[in-house]
Scaffold this active site. Structure first.
Site, short mmCIF file in Angstrom:
data_model
loop_
_atom_site.label_atom_id
_atom_site.label_comp_id
_atom_site.label_asym_id
_atom_site.label_seq_id
_atom_site.Cartn_x
_atom_site.Cartn_y
_atom_site.Cartn_z
N ASN A 61 0.86 -1.19 0.00
CA ASN A 61 0.00 0.00 0.00
C ASN A 61 0.89 1.24 0.00
OD1 ASN A 61 -1.86 1.98 0.44
ND2 ASN A 61 -2.42 1.32 2.52
N TRP A 62 1.03 1.85 -1.17
CA TRP A 62 1.93 3.01 -1.28
C TRP A 62 1.32 4.27 -0.66
CZ3 TRP A 62 4.39 2.96 -6.92
CH2 TRP A 62 5.24 1.86 -7.03
N LYS A 63 0.05 4.23 -0.32
CA LYS A 63 -0.62 5.41 0.25
C LYS A 63 -0.37 6.63 -0.67
CE LYS A 63 -0.20 3.19 4.67
NZ LYS A 63 -0.34 3.28 6.09
N HIS A 149 -9.82 0.75 4.15
CA HIS A 149 -8.57 0.98 4.90
C HIS A 149 -8.86 1.95 6.05
CE1 HIS A 149 -4.57 2.33 5.96
NE2 HIS A 149 -4.14 1.20 5.43
N GLU A 151 -7.35 4.35 7.19
CA GLU A 151 -7.13 5.78 6.91
C GLU A 151 -8.30 6.36 6.12
OE1 GLU A 151 -3.15 5.41 5.35
OE2 GLU A 151 -2.48 4.84 7.34
N GLU A 221 -6.10 -5.38 9.88
CA GLU A 221 -5.13 -4.31 10.15
C GLU A 221 -5.52 -3.57 11.43
OE1 GLU A 221 -2.93 -3.28 6.28
OE2 GLU A 221 -4.49 -1.82 6.61
N GLY A 227 1.63 2.00 10.84
CA GLY A 227 2.57 3.12 10.78
C GLY A 227 3.15 3.51 12.13
N SER A 267 2.64 -2.27 10.31
CA SER A 267 4.07 -2.31 10.62
C SER A 267 4.73 -3.63 10.19
CB SER A 267 4.32 -2.04 12.10
OG SER A 267 3.90 -0.73 12.42
N GLY A 288 2.77 -1.20 4.29
CA GLY A 288 2.64 0.20 3.90
C GLY A 288 4.02 0.77 3.65
N GLY A 289 4.62 1.33 4.71
CA GLY A 289 5.94 1.96 4.61
C GLY A 289 6.97 1.07 3.94
P1 PGA Z 1 2.33 0.23 7.63
O1 PGA Z 1 0.93 0.42 6.89
O2 PGA Z 1 2.94 -1.06 7.10
O3 PGA Z 1 3.14 1.44 7.25
O4 PGA Z 1 2.04 0.13 9.08
C1 PGA Z 1 0.09 -0.68 6.65
C2 PGA Z 1 -1.17 -0.25 5.96
O5 PGA Z 1 -1.61 0.89 6.16
O6 PGA Z 1 -1.76 -1.03 5.21
#
Ligand code: PGA
Length: 307
Positions: A61-63, A149, A151, A221, A227, A267, A288-289
């Site tokens: 997930n590149w956000k 998601h 977010e 999640e 994050g 994470s 994500g990251g």
């Molecule tokens: P993260 O994000 O790996 O940076 O915690 C995961 C996600 O939002 O899917």
């Protein structure tokens, strides 16, 4: 319990067992979960999951990253070279920002890594400023859609019925879906994670047929782990995946539940992937990251058992 003996299981750890049976069924693992009032809940796993194989998935997930189309294409090409070919029973999907879907899908067209959209509108066309439709992202090369998601739940709409419409529209138009569920920190601390996730599943997947479930992956999640660098322990994640699979089983039956891919996100990194996917109920990860770095290729290798 049919055998005599003592089992020592520490909170946060799962212990493999040999030759133990509960109610006549062999047990391969025991888990301990710290419940309310410092009590420990022991969970015995007598599924044959250690030997059964389900398809695996790794999602990136590149956000809202990276900051330009050129960088997105460069990252896609770097990951493509590092990931190489992916076996048919494994799925690897990258979710770039919507404006880069076309360019990233073009860069990845000659490899097994698929591309997904981070969000879609459920209507086909119309006066929805700022939104994109399923057919629009599909025409740019997306084969997946991410829905729910945390977010988007937090910043856009925390509305399971909206997610349900997005899932319906995506599946009806031939896109596969990753539906994200998970509790926030206060729900986690109040020991209601299971209830929260069941409500999200019931709302988001309302009316989805057993056949359509073949194209739905659930991503667990926990919001407090996204994050933050705080990973949910493997055992905790596995217990929540078990809750999700049980819900799928109750609604769709054993066959659909056994085939359903449930992945963990929050994470995820190159170091914790192997232990997460070693758990019986965890069929992959969403990073994500870490998906913005070469680490993503290591995550793919470890999740798919390639190293
Ligand atoms: P993260 O994000 O790996 O940076 O915690 C995961 C996600 O939002 O899917």
């Amino acid at each position: 319990m049919d055998n005599e003996g003592v089992i020592v299981v520490k909170d946060g750890k799962s212990t493999k067992l040999k030759g133990l049976a509960v109610n006549g069924k062999s047990v391969s693992r025991a888990y301990a979960l710290k419940g309310a009032n410092e009590t420990f809940i022991l969970i015995f796993d007598n599924r044959e999951s250690d030997t059964m194989s389900r398809n695996k998935i790794v999602a990136g997930n590149w956000k809202m990253n990276p900051s330009s189309k050129d960088e997105a294409v460069e990252l896609a090409n770097t990951l493509k070279r590092a990931i190489g070919s992916v076996a048919s029973e494994c799925k690897c999907v990258i979710f770039p920002p919507t404006c880069f879907i076309d360019a990233v899908a073009t860069a990845l067209a000659d490899c097994d890594v698929e591309v997904g959209a981070q969000n879609v509108h459920y209507e086909k066309t119309g006066a929805y400023t700022g939104q994109v439709s399923v057919s629009q992202v599909k025409s740019c090369g997306a084969t997946w859609v991410m829905v729910g998601h945390s977010e988007t739940r937090e910043y856009i709409a925390d509305d399971n019925s909206l997610f349900n419409k997005q899932i319906q529209a995506s599946l009806q138009n031939g896109l596969k879906v990753i539906y994200c569920v998970g509790e926030d920190v206060s729900e986690y601390e109040s020991n209601i994670s299971g209830d929260v996730v069941r409500v999200q599943l019931a709302g988001g997947l309302l009316g989805i047929t057993p056949e359509q479930m073949a194209n739905v992956v659930v991503a667990y999640e926990p919001i407090w782990a996204i994050g933050t660098g705080k990973t949910c322990s493997n055992m905790q994640a596995n217990v929540m995946h078990e809750v999700i699979r049980k819900w799928i089983k109750e609604k769709y039956g054993t066959e659909v539940a056994e085939k359903a891919m449930i992945c963990y996100g929050g994470s995820v990194n190159a170091s914790n992937t192997q232990n997460l996917v070693a758990e019986a109920e965890i069929d992959g990860v969403m990073a994500g990251g870490a998906s913005l770095k070469l680490d993503f290729a290591t995550i793919v290798d470890r999740a798919f058992g390639r190293q």
